[in-house]
Design an enzyme around this catalytic site. Structure first.
Site, PDB file in Angstrom:
ATOM      1  N   LYS A  55       0.828  -1.194   0.000  1.00  0.00           N
ATOM      2  CA  LYS A  55       0.000   0.000   0.000  1.00  0.00           C
ATOM      3  C   LYS A  55       0.869   1.254   0.000  1.00  0.00           C
ATOM      4  CE  LYS A  55      -3.677  -2.088   2.822  1.00  0.00           C
ATOM      5  NZ  LYS A  55      -4.828  -1.879   1.952  1.00  0.00           N
TER       6      LYS A  55
ATOM      7  N   ARG B 237     -10.395 -11.585   1.565  1.00  0.00           N
ATOM      8  CA  ARG B 237     -11.276 -12.614   0.999  1.00  0.00           C
ATOM      9  C   ARG B 237     -10.618 -13.997   1.022  1.00  0.00           C
ATOM     10  NH1 ARG B 237     -11.485  -9.006  -4.237  1.00  0.00           N
ATOM     11  NH2 ARG B 237     -11.121  -7.532  -2.544  1.00  0.00           N
TER      12      ARG B 237
END
Length: 498
Positions: A276, A350
Site C-alpha cells: 500500500k 477474501r
C-alpha cells in the site's frame, strides 16, 4: 483507558447528588419530580431560557453553573422535543447526549428521567444508561501524560427512574451488549505491535471463557493439517503465526443448528508484495474490525445468556511483504479444493474469509452464516461511513438484517450480486482470481466469497466504512466503533432465540 463510568439506578423520588440533569420538551415543561428538584431555580431558569433563546428544540441543552435556589453545583436541561414522537433508539441517543454534556470536572451526577405527560419505561431508561456507557468510552491506555481535564465525563451517574427494579432487569442484558461493544472497540484501537494474531487469540480466550464461551484456537500447524491454505498464504510473509479462533455459545436446544458469525482479522495489512502507499497505512491496524465485532458479539450473547446456539469464527493473520510472502501470480488451493490465482496480495481478506466460511459451513452446518470484514475501499466510495454494504444470497436474512439496522441505528444497504459480476473473477489459470479489477470492487469481492457458501443462507457485511475511523456519533467518539455488535445481537434477539 479512562476509569469506567459507573451507571446506577434509584427511584425517581430519591435524593439527587452532584450535577443535576433534567429533561424538558418543546413546551419547556418539566415532569412532576423534575419540577420539584428545580423549583428553587425557577427565576434563574426563566432568565437563562430568555438569554440563550432556548426554545426546547429536540436535543438542545442549557447548562447553568451554580444556579441560585438549588443545591446542585450545576444544572443541565436537555430537551427531547416532542416527547410523544420518541422512538427506542432515541433514548440511546439521549444517553449519549447526556454523557457528552456532563462536565469533565464532575465526579458524580444525577439524571432525572422524568417528562411531562410521558412515562419513561424501564426499557427506555435502560437504553439511556447504555447510551451513557457507550459515549463515555475512551482509549488512552498508552498516554503517560494526561491533562487535568482529560476525563470525558462524570465517573458515577445515577439515573432516577420510575421503575427501579424493572430498569435494573432491563439494563442487565443491555450492559452485556455494551460490554461486548467496548471490548470490540478496545481490540480495534490496539496497535498492531501489541495485538498480533496470537495475542488477539489469547485475549479472546481470556475474555470469553469467563462468561461460558467454549474456545478453540487453531495454530499454524493445525491450520495446515486442516487445509486452510488460502488463509495461511496471506500470513506466510509475517514472523507472526496465524490463528483461527472458534468460539461456541450453547444457549439453545442441544440439537439445534447454530447461527454462525465469521470475522476477518488482519491485525495489520501492509498489502504484502502489492504494498500500500505509505499515507494512511497506520489505519491498517484496524483491518481486524470484523473479527473484533464477532468476538464482542460472542461475549454479548454469552453474558446475557442468549437462548441460542451460536458459533463465532475469526481468521487472524498479518499481511507482510518479506521474502517468504505470497506473490502476485501464485496459485493456492483453498480448503474447499477450489484454486485461486493471486492477482493482488492486497486483496487478502477474501482469502482469509473463504477458508473460514467453508470450514464453518462444513463443520457446523449452521442455519446461516454472516461474515464481517473491512474488505474494500470501494464500499467507502459507494456508501461512505453511514451504512455497511450488505451482500446476500438470501432475501429473508437480508430483510432481517435491514430491520435490525433500523432498530439499532447500525444500518446496512443491500448491494447486488449476479453472474455478470461473477465472471469478472474467472481466471485463465485457476478456478478464480482474487480480484476482478477496479470496477465494482466491493461486488466482485462479495462474488468471490459467494463461491464458498454453497446453499447455506449467507450475508456478507463490508464494514470498511463503519468499523474504524468512522465519524463520531452520539454514542461513540472513539476511532474504533465496535460497529456490528448491537446490530447482530438485535438480529439474534428478534428472530433466532428460542
Amino acid at each position: 483507558m479512562s476509569d469506567p463510568v459507573t451507571v446506577s439506578f434509584a427511584r425517581l423520588t430519591a435524593a439527587a447528588k452532584g450535577v443535576l440533569v433534567v429533561l424538558t420538551d418543546e413546551s419547556l415543561a418539566f415532569g412532576t419530580q423534575a419540577q420539584k428538584l428545580v423549583k428553587g431555580a425557577d427565576k434563574a431558569l426563566t432568565r437563562a431560557f430568555d438569554a440563550e433563546k432556548f426554545k426546547g428544540k429536540a436535543w438542545s441543552a442549557l447548562d447553568l453553573l451554580a444556579p441560585a435556589g438549588i443545591e446542585a453545583p450545576r444544572l443541565i436541561v436537555i430537551s427531547v422535543g416532542k416527547a410523544a414522537d420518541l422512538k427506542p433508539k432515541d433514548f440511546l441517543k439521549l444517553g449519549g447526549l447526556i454523557a457528552g454534556k456532563l462536565p469533565a470536572s464532575a465526579r458524580e451526577a444525577s439524571v432525572v428521567l422524568d417528562l411531562p405527560g410521558t412515562k419513561i419505561s424501564a426499557d427506555a431508561a435502560a437504553e439511556v444508561a447504555l447510551g451513557i456507557s457507550l459515549r463515555s468510552y475512551s482509549f488512552d491506555r498508552y498516554k503517560t501524560k494526561k491533562k487535568d481535564d482529560a476525563e470525558p465525563t462524570a465517573r458515577a451517574v445515577t439515573l432516577l427512574v420510575s421503575d427501579e427494579a424493572g430498569t435494573k432487569r432491563s439494563y442487565a442484558a443491555r450492559q452485556a451488549v455494551g460490554d461486548g461493544v467496548l471490548f470490540a472497540r478496545d481490540l480495534v484501537n490496539e496497535p498492531a505491535n501489541v495485538l498480533d494474531p496470537p495475542e488477539f487469540a489469547r485475549r479472546a480466550e481470556e475474555h470469553l471463557s469467563g462468561v461460558g464461551v467454549e474456545i478453540e484456537v487453531l495454530d499454524d500447524a493445525a491450520l495446515a493439517e486442516a487445509g486452510l491454505k488460502a488463509l495461511l498464504g496471506v500470513g506466510q510473509g509475517s514472523i507472526k503465526e496465524s490463528r483461527v479462533v472458534v468460539m461456541r455459545w450453547n444457549g439453545g436446544a442441544k440439537d439445534e443448528p447454530p447461527v454462525a458469525f465469521i470475522g476477518k482479522g488482519v491485525t495489520f495489512d501492509t498489502g504484502g508484495i502489492s504494498i500500500k502507499p505509505a499515507a494512511g497505512m497506520e489505519d491498517m491496524k484496524g483491518d481486524m474490525g470484523g473479527a473484533a465485532c464477532v468476538t464482542g458479539l460472542m461475549y454479548a450473547l454469552a453474558a446475557r445468556k442468549a437462548k441460542v446456539n451460536a458459533v463465532g469464527l475469526i481468521g487472524l493473520v498479518e499481511n507482510m511483504p518479506d521474502g517468504a510472502a505470497q506473490r502476485p501470480g501464485d496459485i493456492v488451493t483453498s480448503l474447499s479444493g477450489q484454486t485461486i490465482e493471486i492477482i493482488n496480495t492486497d486483496a487478502e481478506g477474501r482469502l482469509v474469509l473463504c477458508d473460514v466460511l467453508w470450514y464453518a459451513k462444513e463443520r457446523f452446518k449452521p442455519k446461516f452464516m454472516i461474515d464481517l470484514a473491512t474488505l474494500t475501499g470501494a464500499i467507502l466510495v459507494a456508501l461512505g461511513s453511514e451504512y455497511a454494504g450488505l451482500f446476500s444470497n438470501d432475501d429473508e436474512l437480508s430483510a432481517r438484517l435491514t430491520q435490525a439496522g433500523q432498530e439499532t441505528g447500525e444500518r446496512v444497504w443491500r448491494m447486488p450480486l449476479g453472474p455478470e459480476y461473477d465472471k469478472l473473477i474467472d481466471s485463465k489459470f485457476a478456478d478464480m482470481k482474487n480480484t476482478g479489477g477496479r470496477n465494482a470492487g466491493s461486488i466482485t469481492a462479495a462474488q468471490f466469497l459467494h463461491r464458498f457458501v454453497d446453499k447455506t443462507p449467507w450475508a456478507h457485511l463490508d464494514v470498511a466504512g463503519t468499523a474504524m475511523s468512522s465519524p463520531a456519533s452520539d454514542i461513540n467518539k472513539s476511532w474504533g466503533s465496535g460497529w456490528g455488535v448491537r446490530l447482530l445481537d438485535q438480529l439474534v434477539k428478534d428472530h433466532y432465540e428460542g
